[in-house]
Design a protein around this motif. Structure first.
Motif, short mmCIF file in Angstrom:
data_model
loop_
_atom_site.label_atom_id
_atom_site.label_comp_id
_atom_site.label_asym_id
_atom_site.label_seq_id
_atom_site.Cartn_x
_atom_site.Cartn_y
_atom_site.Cartn_z
N ASP A 1 -7.46 -3.55 13.38
CA ASP A 1 -6.30 -4.29 12.92
C ASP A 1 -5.76 -3.68 11.62
OD1 ASP A 1 -4.43 -6.31 12.42
OD2 ASP A 1 -5.89 -7.55 11.36
N VAL A 2 -6.67 -3.47 10.63
CA VAL A 2 -6.20 -2.95 9.34
C VAL A 2 -5.67 -1.53 9.52
CG1 VAL A 2 -6.89 -2.33 6.98
CG2 VAL A 2 -7.76 -4.43 8.01
N ARG A 3 -6.37 -0.75 10.33
CA ARG A 3 -5.93 0.63 10.52
C ARG A 3 -4.51 0.69 11.11
NH1 ARG A 3 -5.30 4.85 13.65
NH2 ARG A 3 -5.95 6.85 12.77
N SER A 4 -4.26 -0.13 12.13
CA SER A 4 -2.93 -0.02 12.71
C SER A 4 -1.87 -0.55 11.76
CB SER A 4 -2.86 -0.62 14.12
OG SER A 4 -3.04 -1.99 14.04
N GLN A 5 -2.23 -1.57 10.96
CA GLN A 5 -1.26 -2.04 9.96
C GLN A 5 -0.99 -0.95 8.90
OE1 GLN A 5 -1.37 -6.01 8.29
NE2 GLN A 5 -3.20 -6.48 9.47
N LEU A 6 -2.04 -0.21 8.53
CA LEU A 6 -1.85 0.85 7.52
C LEU A 6 -0.96 1.97 8.08
CD1 LEU A 6 -5.47 1.13 6.04
CD2 LEU A 6 -3.41 0.49 4.77
N VAL A 7 -1.21 2.33 9.34
CA VAL A 7 -0.40 3.38 9.96
C VAL A 7 1.07 2.91 10.00
CG1 VAL A 7 0.03 4.64 12.13
CG2 VAL A 7 -2.31 4.43 11.26
N ASP A 8 1.28 1.64 10.35
CA ASP A 8 2.65 1.09 10.38
C ASP A 8 3.27 1.14 8.98
OD1 ASP A 8 2.39 0.59 13.03
OD2 ASP A 8 2.03 -1.58 12.81
N ALA A 9 2.40 1.01 7.95
CA ALA A 9 2.92 1.02 6.56
C ALA A 9 3.14 2.45 6.06
CB ALA A 9 1.95 0.28 5.65
N GLY A 10 2.87 3.45 6.91
CA GLY A 10 3.18 4.83 6.54
C GLY A 10 1.99 5.65 6.06
N VAL A 11 0.77 5.09 6.09
CA VAL A 11 -0.41 5.87 5.66
C VAL A 11 -0.87 6.71 6.86
CG1 VAL A 11 -2.76 5.76 4.73
CG2 VAL A 11 -1.10 4.00 4.09
N PRO A 12 -0.91 8.05 6.71
CA PRO A 12 -1.30 8.86 7.87
C PRO A 12 -2.73 8.59 8.32
CG PRO A 12 -0.48 10.23 6.05
CD PRO A 12 -0.64 8.84 5.52
N GLY A 13 -2.95 8.60 9.65
CA GLY A 13 -4.27 8.31 10.22
C GLY A 13 -5.38 9.15 9.63
N VAL B 1 0.86 -1.18 0.00
CA VAL B 1 0.00 0.00 0.00
C VAL B 1 0.90 1.24 0.00
CG1 VAL B 1 -1.84 1.23 1.22
CG2 VAL B 1 -1.71 -1.27 1.36
N PRO B 2 0.75 2.13 -0.99
CA PRO B 2 1.63 3.30 -1.02
C PRO B 2 1.29 4.29 0.10
CG PRO B 2 0.03 3.40 -2.81
CD PRO B 2 -0.20 2.11 -2.11
N ALA B 3 2.28 5.05 0.54
CA ALA B 3 2.07 5.97 1.67
C ALA B 3 1.12 7.11 1.31
CB ALA B 3 3.41 6.51 2.15
N ASP B 4 0.92 7.38 0.00
CA ASP B 4 -0.01 8.47 -0.36
C ASP B 4 -1.43 7.95 -0.61
OD1 ASP B 4 0.61 7.13 -2.69
OD2 ASP B 4 0.66 8.94 -3.94
N ALA B 5 -1.70 6.72 -0.15
CA ALA B 5 -3.05 6.16 -0.37
C ALA B 5 -4.07 6.83 0.54
CB ALA B 5 -3.03 4.65 -0.07
N VAL B 6 -5.34 6.83 0.06
CA VAL B 6 -6.47 7.16 0.92
C VAL B 6 -7.18 5.84 1.14
CG1 VAL B 6 -8.73 8.29 1.00
CG2 VAL B 6 -6.76 9.52 0.09
N ALA B 7 -7.51 5.52 2.41
CA ALA B 7 -8.13 4.22 2.67
C ALA B 7 -9.49 4.39 3.34
CB ALA B 7 -7.22 3.38 3.55
N TYR B 8 -10.41 3.51 2.97
CA TYR B 8 -11.72 3.45 3.62
C TYR B 8 -11.86 2.04 4.19
CZ TYR B 8 -13.28 7.80 1.41
OH TYR B 8 -13.41 9.10 1.03
N LEU B 9 -12.36 1.97 5.41
CA LEU B 9 -12.53 0.67 6.06
C LEU B 9 -13.99 0.48 6.46
CD1 LEU B 9 -9.69 0.95 8.78
CD2 LEU B 9 -9.42 0.53 6.35
N CYS B 10 -14.49 -0.75 6.32
CA CYS B 10 -15.81 -1.06 6.85
C CYS B 10 -15.88 -2.56 7.16
CB CYS B 10 -16.92 -0.66 5.88
SG CYS B 10 -18.56 -0.78 6.65
N GLY B 11 -16.30 -2.85 8.38
CA GLY B 11 -16.39 -4.24 8.82
C GLY B 11 -16.45 -4.26 10.33
N PRO B 12 -16.34 -5.43 10.93
CA PRO B 12 -16.36 -5.48 12.40
C PRO B 12 -15.24 -4.62 13.00
CG PRO B 12 -16.48 -7.69 11.45
CD PRO B 12 -16.18 -6.75 10.32
N LEU B 13 -15.49 -4.10 14.18
CA LEU B 13 -14.52 -3.19 14.81
C LEU B 13 -13.11 -3.79 14.95
CD1 LEU B 13 -14.78 -0.29 15.70
CD2 LEU B 13 -15.41 -1.09 17.99
N PRO B 14 -12.98 -5.05 15.40
CA PRO B 14 -11.61 -5.61 15.52
C PRO B 14 -10.90 -5.65 14.17
CG PRO B 14 -13.22 -7.03 16.63
CD PRO B 14 -14.01 -6.00 15.87
#
Ligand code: FAD
Ligand code: HEM
Length: 396
Positions: A362-374, A345-358
């Protein structure tokens, strides 16, 4: 803006109020529903009350708001206010009800704090309440003003009902009177109002799927422990008429600031696929040249709602890609949960998430670790938003 007089009082009492909220809210709701049982008929969700999620969300959001205005005196937590205003508007909440909540909430605070609820403390928190209430009332007024009609909900007839996956029904409605329909933005939802077993009118929210003009289409997943989805799935048949709100919701493409034209990553799990289908359909309609990657997680293909529709839509995007993760079969591109480092996932990505909270956490923290700003990671929660209360998600 909070007055200079109230600021230090709110600051000093915030920890105790925040700590007491779990004790204050049951009394607040018990007293309010005893005096106003009509609020449970067509407004509040009985299950959210029983489960305790909504009480915590409402009262907790006041503490979140207080903390924000103490720390940022010149602004409001706009994202929190916007989400709540959209939810309220979908339920047809009117400004006249704000004094009701004030009365029973502050009655419960006074009971709980006893002597600690001095005149000074009550006055300072009253100011917080009305700052937040006025901000919400203004937003809700703006949302109502842009509707194509002036009713809170209108009758719609179920015209088509098909199976979308195991335990998921795909339902299409058409107006049952001549109320004009407000066009929906991709990602928005409606509240639908159905009668529970005992006749109580209960609203639930469902994301709008792509449909023909003049229709509202939703996919409903059975929650075996829930109150309304078993009724919608078992009892609602073609020809039945129910009431549906105008479309609301701010998790839309570019809905919060400009998304730009950079790579778009859509991560969903289970029934969380519904907003992603709406987004991809809208991008197809726009003839978007954007790089769009949809990552869906399902147990297996049979339980993946509207899989073919999503795959067909993604295939129509010139730079679209669908990646599947299956946790209980080998059908997907990846076995098991989403592993962001394997996806580049490139650091300049915009991400949308939808699904169960866990899943989203999980995906959000992995994205932040991959350099995508919160700030470039948006999400839709299919229930009261408890995340904003327990997570620093919006501050990173
Ligand atoms: P509810 O009655 O609301 O129950 C939910 C949970 O509460 C149950 O699982 C159970 O754990 C608990 N509960 C229920 N009764 C009790 C009780 N007596 N005591 C204790 N706990 C209890 N859903 C979709 O299928 N498709 C969508 O596209 C969709 N979009 C949504 C969009 C938004 C913005 C939101 C907020 C929600 C969306 N939802 C969607 C979820 C949907 O609104 C409902 O929450 C969901 O379908 C469950 O409804 P229900 O009435 O069956 O369950
Ligand atoms: C939902 C806050 C006033 C009725 C919510 C939620 C919050 C909230 C945080 C959860 C939103 C979500 O994430 O889904 C507030 C605040 C208020 C206020 C801060 C006052 C300042 C009111 C009033 C009413 C009301 C006056 C009606 C009498 C509801 C209902 C829901 C809701 C029915 C949906 C929850 C459910 O289905 O049970 N509110 N609210 N709120 N609010 Fe309010």
């Amino acid at each position: 803006m909070l007055s200079e007089k109230s600021r230090p009082v709110v600051e000093a009492t915030l920890p105790v109020i925040a700590e007491r909220i779990p004790h204050i809210t049951p009394v607040f709701y018990r007293d309010m529903f005893a005096a106003r049982p009509d609020l449970m008929d067509g407004m509040f969700s009985r299950s959210s009350q029983l489960e305790g999620t909504q009480p915590r969300a409402l009262a907790g959001s006041i503490a979140v708001f207080a903390q924000w205005i103490v720390q940022h005196p010149d602004s409001y937590p706009e994202e929190v206010l916007s989400r709540v205003a959209h939810k309220h508007a979908s339920l047809g909440l009117r400004p006249e009800e704000y004094p009701t909540v004030y009365r029973y909430l502050f009655g419960a605070i006074a009971k709980d704090l006893g002597e600690a609820a001095t005149e000074e403390v009550v006055a300072a928190w009253t100011e917080v309440y009305w700052l937040m209430a006025d901000a919400l009332i203004a937003l809700e007024k703006g949302l109502y003003a842009v509707q194509a009609n002036d009713v809170m909900r209108a009758p719609f007839r179920l015209v088509r009902r098909v199976r979308a996956a195991d335990d998921v029904a795909d339902l299409t409605f058409e107006p049952a009177d001549d109320t004009p329909m407000t066009p929906a933005q991709a990602g928005q939802y409606v509240s639908i109002f159905c009668r529970a077993e005992d006749g109580l009118l209960q609203p639930r929210q469902f994301t709008l799927l792509p449909s023909e003009p003049g229709q509202r289409r939703i996919a409903v997943k059975l929650d075996p422990a829930g109150e309304m989805t078993p009724i919608i799935l078992d009892k609602l048949t073609e020809g039945d008429v129910i009431e549906i709100s105008n479309p609301y919701g701010d998790v839309t493409l570019g809905g919060f600031g400009d998304d730009g034209d950079g790579p778009l990553w859509l991560f969903s799990a289970g029934i969380g696929v519904t907003p992603m289908i709406a987004f991809v359909s809208e991008l197809v309609r726009q003839g978007s040249q954007r790089e769009v990657t949809v990552v869906h997680t399902a147990r297996d293909f049979a339980s993946w709602p509207l899989r073919e529709e999503l795959a067909e839509l993604v295939a129509r995007l010139p730079h679209g890609r669908l990646i599947s993760c299956t946790t209980a079969s080998a059908e997907g591109d990846h076995a098991g949960r989403v592993r962001v480092p394997e996806l580049d996932v490139p650091a300049d990505a915009v991400a949308y998430l939808c699904g169960p909270l866990p899943f989203m956490k999980d995906v959000r923290s992995q994205l932040v670790d991959a350099g995508v700003p919160g700030q470039r990671i948006r999400y839709e929660i299919f229930g009261p938003d408890q995340w904003m209360l327990h997570d620093q998600a919006r501050e990173e």
